[in-house]
Write a protein that holds these residues in place. Structure first.
Motif, mmCIF file in Angstrom:
data_model
loop_
_atom_site.group_PDB
_atom_site.id
_atom_site.type_symbol
_atom_site.label_atom_id
_atom_site.label_comp_id
_atom_site.label_asym_id
_atom_site.label_seq_id
_atom_site.Cartn_x
_atom_site.Cartn_y
_atom_site.Cartn_z
ATOM 1 N N THR A 123 1.029 52.686 -36.589
ATOM 2 C CA THR A 123 1.688 51.374 -36.508
ATOM 3 C C THR A 123 1.402 50.540 -37.750
ATOM 4 O OG1 THR A 123 -0.191 50.511 -35.251
ATOM 5 C CG2 THR A 123 1.698 51.272 -33.988
ATOM 6 N N PHE A 136 4.430 46.098 -27.973
ATOM 7 C CA PHE A 136 3.286 45.176 -27.952
ATOM 8 C C PHE A 136 3.270 44.396 -29.261
ATOM 9 C CE2 PHE A 136 1.921 49.588 -28.838
ATOM 10 C CZ PHE A 136 1.528 49.477 -30.162
ATOM 11 N N PRO A 137 2.612 43.221 -29.273
ATOM 12 C CA PRO A 137 2.576 42.437 -30.516
ATOM 13 C C PRO A 137 1.676 43.133 -31.544
ATOM 14 C CG PRO A 137 1.232 41.395 -28.843
ATOM 15 C CD PRO A 137 1.893 42.560 -28.177
ATOM 16 N N GLN A 140 -2.063 41.171 -32.863
ATOM 17 C CA GLN A 140 -3.136 41.102 -31.868
ATOM 18 C C GLN A 140 -3.672 42.505 -31.544
ATOM 19 O OE1 GLN A 140 -0.356 39.496 -31.956
ATOM 20 N NE2 GLN A 140 -0.476 37.453 -31.048
ATOM 21 N N VAL A 141 -2.753 43.454 -31.383
ATOM 22 C CA VAL A 141 -3.177 44.809 -31.026
ATOM 23 C C VAL A 141 -3.895 45.470 -32.207
ATOM 24 C CG1 VAL A 141 -2.302 47.125 -30.479
ATOM 25 C CG2 VAL A 141 -1.519 45.148 -29.170
ATOM 26 N N TYR A 143 -5.693 44.044 -34.384
ATOM 27 C CA TYR A 143 -7.040 43.450 -34.456
ATOM 28 C C TYR A 143 -7.939 44.013 -33.345
ATOM 29 C CZ TYR A 143 -10.672 39.890 -34.846
ATOM 30 O OH TYR A 143 -11.861 39.249 -35.007
ATOM 31 N N ALA A 144 -7.431 44.041 -32.116
ATOM 32 C CA ALA A 144 -8.256 44.550 -31.001
ATOM 33 C C ALA A 144 -8.579 46.035 -31.206
ATOM 34 C CB ALA A 144 -7.525 44.336 -29.669
ATOM 35 N N LEU A 145 -7.583 46.826 -31.629
ATOM 36 C CA LEU A 145 -7.820 48.259 -31.834
ATOM 37 C C LEU A 145 -8.846 48.491 -32.944
ATOM 38 C CD1 LEU A 145 -4.447 50.240 -31.538
ATOM 39 C CD2 LEU A 145 -6.350 50.141 -29.931
ATOM 40 N N TRP A 147 -11.482 46.823 -33.531
ATOM 41 C CA TRP A 147 -12.807 46.751 -32.889
ATOM 42 C C TRP A 147 -13.079 48.001 -32.075
ATOM 43 C CZ3 TRP A 147 -16.752 43.359 -33.518
ATOM 44 C CH2 TRP A 147 -16.475 42.207 -34.264
ATOM 45 N N GLY B 67 -13.458 44.573 -28.198
ATOM 46 C CA GLY B 67 -12.073 45.026 -28.344
ATOM 47 C C GLY B 67 -11.277 44.821 -27.065
ATOM 48 N N LEU B 70 -10.627 41.103 -26.493
ATOM 49 C CA LEU B 70 -9.568 40.610 -27.382
ATOM 50 C C LEU B 70 -8.205 41.024 -26.852
ATOM 51 C CD1 LEU B 70 -11.040 41.354 -30.928
ATOM 52 C CD2 LEU B 70 -10.351 39.112 -30.044
ATOM 53 N N GLY B 79 2.281 44.140 -22.539
ATOM 54 C CA GLY B 79 1.935 44.666 -23.859
ATOM 55 C C GLY B 79 0.775 45.638 -23.775
#
Lengths: 411, 192
Positions: A123, A136-137, A140-141, A143-145, A147, B67, B70, B79
């Motif tokens: 992505t 999905f956005p 945000q995803v 950034y979370a992924l 981590w 993670g 978040l 999502g």
């Protein structure tokens, strides 16, 4: 099922699938992931700072370097990840799939690690093509992924630490005959010669084994060489979108450095931002405000104020960047007109939606290189580059270099 | 029988054999790992390594919590579900399609190239890997260009044409390297 898994392990066994190869590729990939994580965090906090955060404004090309590195490293990680997965693929067919609860958890964490890494890199790459075919956005995803991936990496290194240390050094891995040392039990055996199977599985096994296998050293070097060349090629053929020295071999980059109005690419056009009418209105003014003090300036007023010339890059979160010559009024001088020296500034654009309002932290607002730019590369700003006036500041992402200004307010 | 139906027949037989080997009981002698040749015990793990492992796993678990937090606080449930499908899809695509296809291509190349020197075969395999990996990264770019970039400065090149040229250059380079390798092998053999 047990027989089939044994068949898979046996057929997939190759000298290239050795813990030493996994360690060699793994430490490159791990380093790549950490570089992406660090540069990604930097970019994230520049756009979404935590309270009390302050940023470096020099070198002026800092963000150009960190974000160019982020994208180029991410691209390099694609062949590295595929190569790493190739070396450990037989482990997928371990039988029984897990012996203990801890073993099951470890396999689950590997599944999460692999899946997140694949999705993140795919992505991330396609995002640089400005195509978002997922449900999905992205931001945000991503950034979370990031981590999840770095956390899974820590767990993975923790679990495999004895194997990693065992095969870390070349001299511990390769024997005096120049061949990789054999792998003992508990030392990370990746597929092995399996016992002869009988029946149908045996027939399949014999057919697969009928093809000759390359000598050990050749098959190992093939994998390392192919992954190395693919990694180099993927980076070199696209990094010219941010690195001028390699612009000539920018074969697959989604941007070309000097292509666009006034020799600068455009992310959002005036039309797409819906500002054509407001930005070309002869009655346009820039309002500078601090509490009750305010000044209203036409473009002619701005042009009569002291003008400063700076050379600063536009560096996009998508990785491309181009240096350009800008001319305009220092933001610090405008802030001084309303007694707001040293304060942060809220920048408002004529455009609506995301990035219509951005914050210039005090260090950027006070920097002598930060301008309300009126000219670009020797001519008035093109409408698509933010006419009548835009922000240009050192070491900031392109999305924060707000175009089509309407007001500056001290915070 | 035409060659195409012969290939189809072989694929069918192969798939059948694969299914049968799952369903039918098949005997694999159980051999303890220790009894396999070249097996030896791993050196014992020291206290330092044990502590480092515990620390890394602890940091990792904490990072996973960050993670996950978040994700659920910044992304709507739809999502998150979509991401879940993509994660599973990525595993299926890699482990179920890409990796087995790599194995099959490798087996076929090895079978077809049984008479060429291993080094030459290795160069061929390497070239295929490089070409396929670059193709995987450029295909979505070609598709994105087809869908229409937002402005003319985005995706300015003809990426399909460039990818075709890349394959040509790759083929030419590979041919040159293979020719040089074959010639040097031949001279070595004739000297002997």
């Amino acid at each position: 099922m047990r027989a089939l898994f044994a068949l898979a392990r046996g057929s997939l066994a190759s000298a290239a699938r050795h813990p030493r190869t996994a360690v060699v590729l793994g430490r490159l990939l791990g380093t790549g992931f950490l570089v992406c994580f660090a540069t990604g965090l930097y970019s994230h906090f520049l756009q979404d700072p935590l309270p009390g955060m302050a940023f470096l404004t020099r070198p002026a090309s800092l963000y150009r370097i960190t974000q160019g590195l982020h994208v180029a490293t991410g691209i390099a990680c694609i062949p590295l990840l595929l190569g790493k997965l190739y070396t450990v693929f037989p482990l997928l067919f371990a039988w029984p799939p897990a012996r203990t609860v801890a073993g099951l958890l470890e396999r689950a964490s590997i599944a999460l690690f692999v899946a997140s890494s694949l999705v993140q890199l795919a992505t991330g790459l396609v995002n640089t093509y400005q195509w978002y075919p997922w449900p999905f956005p992205f931001r945000q995803v991503h950034y979370a992924l990031a981590w999840v991936i770095v956390a899974s990496l820590a767990i993975h290194i923790g679990v495999k630490l004895p194997i990693i240390t065992r095969w870390w050094r070349r001299r511990d891995s390769i024997g005096p005959d120049g061949r990789l040392r054999p792998v003992g039990t508990g030392e990370g055996r990746l597929g092995s010669r399996e016992p002869r199977a009988s029946g149908v599985t045996g027939v399949l096994q014999r057919w697969i084994e009928r093809a000759p296998a390359a000598p050990d050293a050749v098959s190992r070097r093939t994998v390392l060489g192919a992954v190395g060349v693919a990694t180099g090629a993927a980076v070199v053929l696209s990094v010219g979108q941010s690195l001028p020295a390699l612009a000539a071999v920018n074969v697959f980059g989604p941007r070309q450095q000097r292509l666009g109005p006034q020799a600068l690419p455009v992310n959002k056009t005036a039309r797409a931002a819906g500002v054509v009418g407001a930005a070309t209105d002869p009655g346009w003014v820039l309002t500078v405000r601090s509490g009750r003090r305010s000044r209203v300036l036409t473009r002619t007023d701005l042009l009569t104020l002291p003008q400063t010339r700076v050379t600063l890059p536009i560096a996009c979160v998508e990785g491309w960047s181009v240096s350009a010559d800008w001319r305009g009024v220092r933001v610090a001088d405008l802030a001084a007109l309303v007694g707001a020296t040293g304060r942060g500034i809220t920048v408002r654009s004529l455009q609506r939606g995301a990035y219509a309002t951005t914050i210039l932290e005090p260090e950027f607002a006070a920097d002598p290189l930060t301008l309300v730019a009126l000219e670009l590369n020797g001519a008035p700003l093109d409408l698509d580059h933010g006419y009548p006036a835009r922000i240009i500041a050192p070491a900031r992402p392109g999305v924060l270099q707000t175009k089509w200004l309407s007001s500056l307010e001290a915070r | 029988m035409s060659s195409r139906s012969a290939v189809a027949l072989r694929v069918l037989v192969g798939l059948g054999a694969l299914t049968a080997s799952v369903l039918l009981p098949s005997r694999v002698p159980r051999v303890p790992a220790e009894a396999l040749p070249e097996a030896h015990a791993a050196p014992p793990v020291g206290a330092g390594v044990r502590r480092a492992r515990a620390a890394l796993v602890g940091v990792g678990v904490a990072g996973l919590v960050v993670g996950a937090a978040l994700l659920v606080t910044t992304v709507r449930p739809a999502g998150v579900a979509g991401l879940g499908i993509w994660l599973v899809g990525a595993l299926v695509l890699h482990d179920g399609i890409l990796a087995p296809a790599t194995f099959a291509a490798n087996r076929l190349l090895r079978g077809a190239g049984a008479r060429i020197p291993p080094v030459v075969l290795a160069v061929l395999q390497g070239a295929v890997v490089v070409g396929v990996v670059l193709t995987l990264t450029v295909l979505p770019e070609i598709r994105a260009k087809q869908l229409g970039p937002r402005n003319p400065t985005v995706l300015p090149f003809d990426y399909g044409l460039r990818l075709g040229l890349l394959w040509l250059v790759l083929a030419a380079l590979t041919a040159i390297v293979c020719a040089v390798l074959l010639r040097s092998q031949r001279t070595r053999r004739s000297v002997r």
